[in-house]
Design a protein around this motif. Structure first.
Motif, PDB file in Angstrom:
ATOM      1  N   MET A 299       0.826  -1.198   0.000  1.00 54.60           N
ATOM      2  CA  MET A 299       0.000   0.000   0.000  1.00 54.60           C
ATOM      3  C   MET A 299       0.871   1.263   0.000  1.00 54.60           C
ATOM      4  N   ALA A 300       1.915   1.242   0.859  1.00 50.41           N
ATOM      5  CA  ALA A 300       2.765   2.432   0.949  1.00 50.41           C
ATOM      6  C   ALA A 300       3.552   2.614  -0.343  1.00 50.41           C
ATOM      7  N   LEU A 301       3.807   3.862  -0.675  1.00 51.30           N
ATOM      8  CA  LEU A 301       4.667   4.127  -1.819  1.00 51.30           C
ATOM      9  C   LEU A 301       6.104   3.840  -1.417  1.00 51.30           C
ATOM     10  N   PRO A 302       6.984   3.485  -2.373  1.00 53.42           N
ATOM     11  CA  PRO A 302       8.346   3.062  -2.023  1.00 53.42           C
ATOM     12  C   PRO A 302       9.062   4.044  -1.078  1.00 53.42           C
ATOM     13  N   PHE A 303       8.997   5.313  -1.415  1.00 56.16           N
ATOM     14  CA  PHE A 303       9.737   6.288  -0.606  1.00 56.16           C
ATOM     15  C   PHE A 303       9.058   6.579   0.726  1.00 56.16           C
ATOM     16  N   GLU A 304       7.886   6.032   0.931  1.00 57.67           N
ATOM     17  CA  GLU A 304       7.195   6.235   2.207  1.00 57.67           C
ATOM     18  C   GLU A 304       7.628   5.215   3.265  1.00 57.67           C
ATOM     19  N   LYS A 305       8.418   4.230   2.851  1.00 52.50           N
ATOM     20  CA  LYS A 305       8.797   3.141   3.758  1.00 52.50           C
ATOM     21  C   LYS A 305       9.446   3.673   5.045  1.00 52.50           C
ATOM     22  N   PRO A 306      10.475   4.492   4.978  1.00 51.63           N
ATOM     23  CA  PRO A 306      11.088   4.996   6.219  1.00 51.63           C
ATOM     24  C   PRO A 306      10.076   5.718   7.110  1.00 51.63           C
ATOM     25  N   ILE A 307       9.196   6.465   6.473  1.00 54.63           N
ATOM     26  CA  ILE A 307       8.179   7.188   7.250  1.00 54.63           C
ATOM     27  C   ILE A 307       7.257   6.206   7.945  1.00 54.63           C
ATOM     28  N   GLU A 308       6.796   5.221   7.212  1.00 56.28           N
ATOM     29  CA  GLU A 308       5.869   4.247   7.804  1.00 56.28           C
ATOM     30  C   GLU A 308       6.548   3.452   8.905  1.00 56.28           C
ATOM     31  N   ASP A 309       7.829   3.139   8.686  1.00 52.64           N
ATOM     32  CA  ASP A 309       8.571   2.411   9.721  1.00 52.64           C
ATOM     33  C   ASP A 309       8.617   3.228  11.014  1.00 52.64           C
ATOM     34  N   LEU A 310       8.908   4.489  10.850  1.00 53.55           N
ATOM     35  CA  LEU A 310       9.007   5.350  12.019  1.00 53.55           C
ATOM     36  C   LEU A 310       7.654   5.499  12.702  1.00 53.55           C
ATOM     37  N   GLU A 311       6.625   5.631  11.885  1.00 56.64           N
ATOM     38  CA  GLU A 311       5.268   5.718  12.440  1.00 56.64           C
ATOM     39  C   GLU A 311       4.917   4.461  13.220  1.00 56.64           C
ATOM     40  N   ALA A 312       5.308   3.328  12.671  1.00 58.11           N
ATOM     41  CA  ALA A 312       5.042   2.050  13.343  1.00 58.11           C
ATOM     42  C   ALA A 312       5.776   2.001  14.676  1.00 58.11           C
ATOM     43  N   LYS A 313       7.003   2.495  14.654  1.00 63.57           N
ATOM     44  CA  LYS A 313       7.816   2.479  15.862  1.00 63.57           C
ATOM     45  C   LYS A 313       7.172   3.341  16.951  1.00 63.57           C
ATOM     46  N   ILE A 314       6.662   4.486  16.551  1.00 67.84           N
ATOM     47  CA  ILE A 314       6.005   5.380  17.517  1.00 67.84           C
ATOM     48  C   ILE A 314       4.760   4.716  18.088  1.00 67.84           C
ATOM     49  N   ARG A 315       3.995   4.100  17.215  1.00 70.85           N
ATOM     50  CA  ARG A 315       2.789   3.414  17.685  1.00 70.85           C
ATOM     51  C   ARG A 315       3.142   2.321  18.682  1.00 70.85           C
ATOM     52  N   GLU A 316       4.191   1.586  18.336  1.00 75.14           N
ATOM     53  CA  GLU A 316       4.654   0.480  19.165  1.00 75.14           C
ATOM     54  C   GLU A 316       5.069   0.989  20.546  1.00 75.14           C
ATOM     55  N   MET A 317       5.838   2.060  20.522  1.00 75.48           N
ATOM     56  CA  MET A 317       6.311   2.637  21.771  1.00 75.48           C
ATOM     57  C   MET A 317       5.144   3.131  22.610  1.00 75.48           C
ATOM     58  N   GLN A 318       4.189   3.731  21.932  1.00 74.53           N
ATOM     59  CA  GLN A 318       3.004   4.231  22.632  1.00 74.53           C
ATOM     60  C   GLN A 318       2.244   3.075  23.270  1.00 74.53           C
ATOM     61  N   ALA A 319       2.133   2.002  22.508  1.00 73.10           N
ATOM     62  CA  ALA A 319       1.402   0.835  23.007  1.00 73.10           C
ATOM     63  C   ALA A 319       2.141   0.248  24.219  1.00 73.10           C
ATOM     64  N   TYR A 320       3.446   0.158  24.104  1.00 75.42           N
ATOM     65  CA  TYR A 320       4.256  -0.367  25.197  1.00 75.42           C
ATOM     66  C   TYR A 320       4.075   0.500  26.447  1.00 75.42           C
ATOM     67  N   ALA A 321       4.118   1.829  26.250  1.00 71.40           N
ATOM     68  CA  ALA A 321       3.968   2.764  27.367  1.00 71.40           C
ATOM     69  C   ALA A 321       2.618   2.582  28.044  1.00 71.40           C
ATOM     70  N   ASP A 322       1.578   2.459  27.221  1.00 73.55           N
ATOM     71  CA  ASP A 322       0.230   2.277  27.773  1.00 73.55           C
ATOM     72  C   ASP A 322       0.144   0.975  28.557  1.00 73.55           C
ATOM     73  N   GLU A 323       0.659  -0.044  27.927  1.00 66.87           N
ATOM     74  CA  GLU A 323       0.560  -1.391  28.489  1.00 66.87           C
ATOM     75  C   GLU A 323       1.334  -1.497  29.808  1.00 66.87           C
ATOM     76  N   GLN A 324       2.554  -0.994  29.778  1.00 70.04           N
ATOM     77  CA  GLN A 324       3.437  -1.118  30.947  1.00 70.04           C
ATOM     78  C   GLN A 324       3.273   0.052  31.910  1.00 70.04           C
ATOM     79  N   GLN A 325       2.414   0.975  31.587  1.00 69.26           N
ATOM     80  CA  GLN A 325       2.202   2.137  32.451  1.00 69.26           C
ATOM     81  C   GLN A 325       3.509   2.877  32.740  1.00 69.26           C
ATOM     82  N   VAL A 326       4.372   2.979  31.721  1.00 70.36           N
ATOM     83  CA  VAL A 326       5.610   3.740  31.899  1.00 70.36           C
ATOM     84  C   VAL A 326       5.501   5.046  31.100  1.00 70.36           C
TER      85      VAL A 326
END
Ligand SMILES: [Zn+2]
Ligand SMILES: [Zn+2]
Lengths: 293, 318, 293, 318
Positions: B1-28
């Motif tokens: 779905m993502a355009l080729p040059f959007e890959k780094p952006i999407e990766d970073l977005e995924a990382k932020i989401r992941e971190m947010q989820a971890y923070a919520d889950e672990q209450q940190v």
């Protein structure tokens, strides 16, 4: 005033109550469901079972479109003449008299001033039950007068067409009504007033081939038969079966001939909207349109 | 779905989401780290989109999820009523026409509509109109002229459809006539290239007093693929062709082909459709407002002047 | 004057003598008959064996249409610019220079004043041998100037079209020539001056989709390919064989797109006749046409 | 070949020819006898044609050998150039359109053409036009308007064609539009019913400033056969229907539907086509001349008035 008299005479003689077969129950002409007559009338003559749009009396049509109490009749003072002394199995003059008596109006059209959701319009409704809504000199004259008066009074024109075509008992004079109505519509065009045409079942022949299809916007009711030559004439000419849905509203929508198929329940709203939009212009300094524009 | 040059952006977005989820889950509390990442994301997007190649802009202009013409219409047109049919050949779903209201004033809307999904794309013929589409557009231009309604045209098409019926029904003829009909409009016309402005099929409804283009939209005489196939004899050279054709919003502004570029939300319209259609709406409103009050002759004259001076030539002195 | 210089340079550099393959004999591209080259030229590049109309050099076209000695060139002062710095396998600027040198003119069109059987016209002839007759800013500009000047000088405009379409090396600016030429044609329309378009083999793409098909009268030469999208593009899109004769002049005549297919030998006469007829009006008090009419 | 009521005339003509042949062969002088017979023939023709029933006029209007529309065109139009196509659907041979010259002035010619034989009749679809025919007519009206060319329309059609494609392509729509387009012409228009004026298909090119009709032509809202089938439920009652419809030139003049009746040579136009087309030519020239010098507005207004007052009604006083 004579024209009001004609219009008022209509209700007692034939209103909604005489337009459908007598009795409490009626049969849907499409799905044959038994329908409680009062329900059918209340539902704008649309079958609750299958959605079929039955033909509708003039008074009910006006009641359905005009804001309550807003309709003021214009037509009625113009009466037909048997100019040709036309006789087939029965003289035209006698046939006319009988139909006029039954219908309570002089000919196959009612016109008048109305409001549609507040929009000031001239409203013309054809009566298919009056000699098949055929267009003779009176239908042509009333439409011409309505278009002219709409122009003078700065009203949009809404036409509800239903017709078997030209009235052959008036010979070439009936044919000429196609041109007469068309030139009269220029009174609207030259003033940039909208003309919206609603094609109902059936709209055929010389009516389809003149004012009915000259609307700035053309709507049609579901499944309405709309044509120049009738299906039987075509079948006799080409000796072939006709395609399914041929000459019906939905078919014509696909063929690019109408703006939309509008179910009866939505018609009033849709008319008000497009008229409102067409009158909300003034994007450029208007100025009178030149002839030919 | 993502355009080729959007890959780094999407990766970073995924990382932020992941971190947010971890923070919520672990209450940190990772708010600071997330904030830093979000700043980095913002920078990355900005840099990426500031340096898109022309071919990459083409990909953004065609990206799935990008607002379609009707998405834009929904954002700035009130009381929209679609009107159908050309009164001659049929009704073309690739070119939607109707009446509506902008800031209270009636307008005629013409919209080249691609699909939002495969099914709609097939129905809309991927936004490629047949002659009946252009005939419908001309009918609506007549209506606009008659009732003094401004015309708003939304352009998004790979081009007029190249098919047998289209040719038989005079595709070239209707495009030429539509250009002429639009050039004669006595009412203001605003055109917006919202995605792809493909050749004559786009220009047919593009002869406007103001021509706008979205930041990542393109407008070209030929698709990069076809250009590459002809000039390089290899459609894979499309990126080079895109460079050569100078078809981005910035290029077209420089060439004088468009009057204004409508900024898209960072990351492209497909990343934030709501913001994109809002920006278009504001730009169209402003363009219409700027044309209000002009007389009929001035409107016709100004539009003709605009197009009369298109192009670059050298003229020998006599 | 620069424009005359350009035009005069054309003959020595490439006139009729260089337009067909060198040598005394040429092959008809349709029936492959061996034709004596001087005969072919004398017969307006029409094969005596099969009637096939070969493509024709600009000078020969002008000689064939303009009354002897009547042609006065207008074009030539406008020269192309590589506005985009376009480079494919070879820079556009270099390609242009080479073609200009070979053709002896700055771009793919010649315009000028002429008489056709006495009728005063502006004549524009496209040169398919100049980058496929593609329309860039110069072609657009010369056509616009010719239309404007024809208007001022009260001349009819005759356009002999031949083109592969827009000149992609000039990007969107070439696309805009479609609109530019169209608005310039209004200088003729507003003065009620005839515009007759002659579509020759091949006329395609953005040229067909703009000025070439906007003629008051449109003629085409026999068997000329006339289209928006080329046959190869369509075949790739639809993955089907194309019908016989598709997109040829005779096919388009049947489809209602052109007024007639006119053999080259009759073209001059026919042009003079229709221009004469269109200028013999004055049936009603003329008056300037309003915008939009 | 002869129409039923022409039998006595043809018999007498044969007798005269026979007598003449005998006289020549036998070298006897029968001049007096022949002269008497010729006087009788003249009387017979005059009486027959003075008392034709309306149905008999219909038969004359359709008679084979009657000059077709293009036969008339050839007689009064110089430099005729046929132009083809409607720029939308095709080219309809049933409605011929072109440019020409009458008394030196350029005109647009519209001609509903029946065939002169079976082959041409099939090619011309018996003079029954499809929508593309009416679209072509409208295109030519545009041209007439633009270049100030008068329009001359020759009407001869049983009616617009009733077929599947014709309906699909909006036969009713194009007739209505053609009526409107013609009513807006800023140039003079003359229409001549030269044979059959069949219903809306005839009127579509009949909205003229002057409407002429040949003496034995008819103009009707419906064919007598169809009228009979509907009103008497028997097409064989066509003669009665013809009476009822009042469709002859005299009837139409009385009704105000036509302005002038063009006299035909004695015995009908089919008996002397050269004289018939000459009479038409003279009448058209005179009609055009009578309209020369009128301004655009006056032309439009007078034509509109002409049709606005068609019909007969009674109006109640208020
Ligand atoms: Zn039902
Ligand atoms: Zn050959």
């Amino acid at each position: 005033m004579a024209l009001e008299r004609w219009f008022r005479r209509q209700r007692p003689t034939r209103g909604d109550d005489d337009a459908t077969p007598a009795g409490l129950w009626v049969k849907c002409s499409a799905c044959h469901a038994q329908l409680y007559r009062k329900d059918l009338v209340a539902h704008l003559y649309v079958c609750k079972e299958c959605g079929h749009h039955e033909r509708m009396p003039v008074a009910a049509r006006i009641a359905m479109l005009a804001d309550e109490g807003s309709f003021e009749p214009w037509s009625g003072a113009v009466r037909p003449v048997d100019a040709l002394g036309f006789v087939d199995v029965e003289p035209y003059a006698e046939r006319l008299a009988a139909v006029q008596h039954k219908a309570g109006r002089p000919d196959a059209i009612v016109t008048g001033a109305a409001r549609i959701e507040g929009e000031r319009v001239a409203l013309a409704v054809m009566d298919f039950q009056f000699l098949g809504g055929s267009m003779g000199s009176v239908v042509g004259e009333e439409i011409a007068r309505a278009a002219e008066r709409a122009g003078e009074e700065e009203r949009a024109l809404v036409m509800v067409a239903a017709s078997g075509g030209a009235r052959m008992q008036e010979g070439a004079l009936s044919l000429m009504q196609m041109a007469k109505t068309t030139v009269a519509l220029e009174h609207l065009a030259s003033r940039r007033l909208p003309y919206v045409s609603v094609l109902t079942d059936p709209t055929t022949g010389g009516v389809t081939a003149s004012f009915a299809t000259l609307g700035d916007v053309i709507f049609a009711e579901p499944d309405a038969l709309i044509c120049f030559a009738g299906p039987r004439v075509i079948q006799q000419t080409i000796k072939q079966d006709l395609p399914a849905g041929f000459q019906r509203a939905e078919f014509l929508l696909r063929k690019g001939m109408i703006d939309d198929v509008v179910p009866r329940g939505e018609l009033k709203r849709r008319l008000a909207t497009v008229i409102g939009l067409l009158r909300a212009g003034g994007a450029a300094a208007p100025g009178a349109l030149p002839a030919g524009a | 779905m993502a355009l080729p040059f959007e890959k780094p952006i999407e990766d970073l977005e995924a990382k932020i989401r992941e971190m947010q989820a971890y923070a919520d889950e672990q209450q940190v509390d990772l708010a600071e780290e997330i904030s830093l990442l979000e700043q980095r994301l913002e920078r990355l997007k900005r840099e990426t989109f500031a340096h898109l190649t022309r071919w990459q802009r083409v990909l953004v202009a065609r990206a799935s999820g990008r607002p379609t013409a009707l998405d834009h219409v929904a954002a700035f047109v009130d009381d929209f009523v679609e009107l159908h049919g050309d009164r001659a050949l049929g009704d073309d779903p690739a070119l939607v026409a109707g009446l509506g209201r902008v800031d209270g004033a009636g307008v005629v809307v013409l919209a080249q509509q691609k699909g939002r999904d495969t099914k709609e794309n097939i129905h809309r013929n991927f936004g490629m109109a047949h002659p009946s589409g252009y005939r419908k557009a001309m009918r609506m231009m007549e209506m606009a002229d008659k009732f003094g309604l401004a015309v708003v045209a939304l352009i998004d098409t790979p081009g007029a459809y190249p098919g047998i019926a289209a040719e038989e029904q005079g595709q070239a003829w209707v495009i030429a006539e539509s250009i002429r009909r639009m050039s004669r409009l006595r009412v203001p016309a605003v055109a917006v290239v919202v995605g792809e402005g493909g050749s004559g099929g786009a220009l047919a409804i593009g002869v406007a007093n103001r021509v706008l283009i979205l930041e990542n939209a393109v407008y070209s005489v030929i698709s990069p693929e076809s250009c590459a196939a002809i000039r390089w004899r290899d459609a894979a050279e499309a990126p080079r062709a895109a460079e050569a054709l100078k078809l981005t919003s910035a290029d077209l502004l420089e060439q004088g082909v468009v009057d204004e570029v409508v900024a898209e939300p960072l990351g492209g319209a497909h990343k934030d459709p709501a913001a994109a259609v809002a920006a278009t709406a504001a730009a169209v409103r402003a363009a219409l407002a700027s044309l209000r009050g002009l007389g009929e002759q001035e409107i016709v004259r100004a539009r003709a002047e605009r197009f009369r001076h298109m192009g670059r030539v050298l003229v020998d002195s006599a």
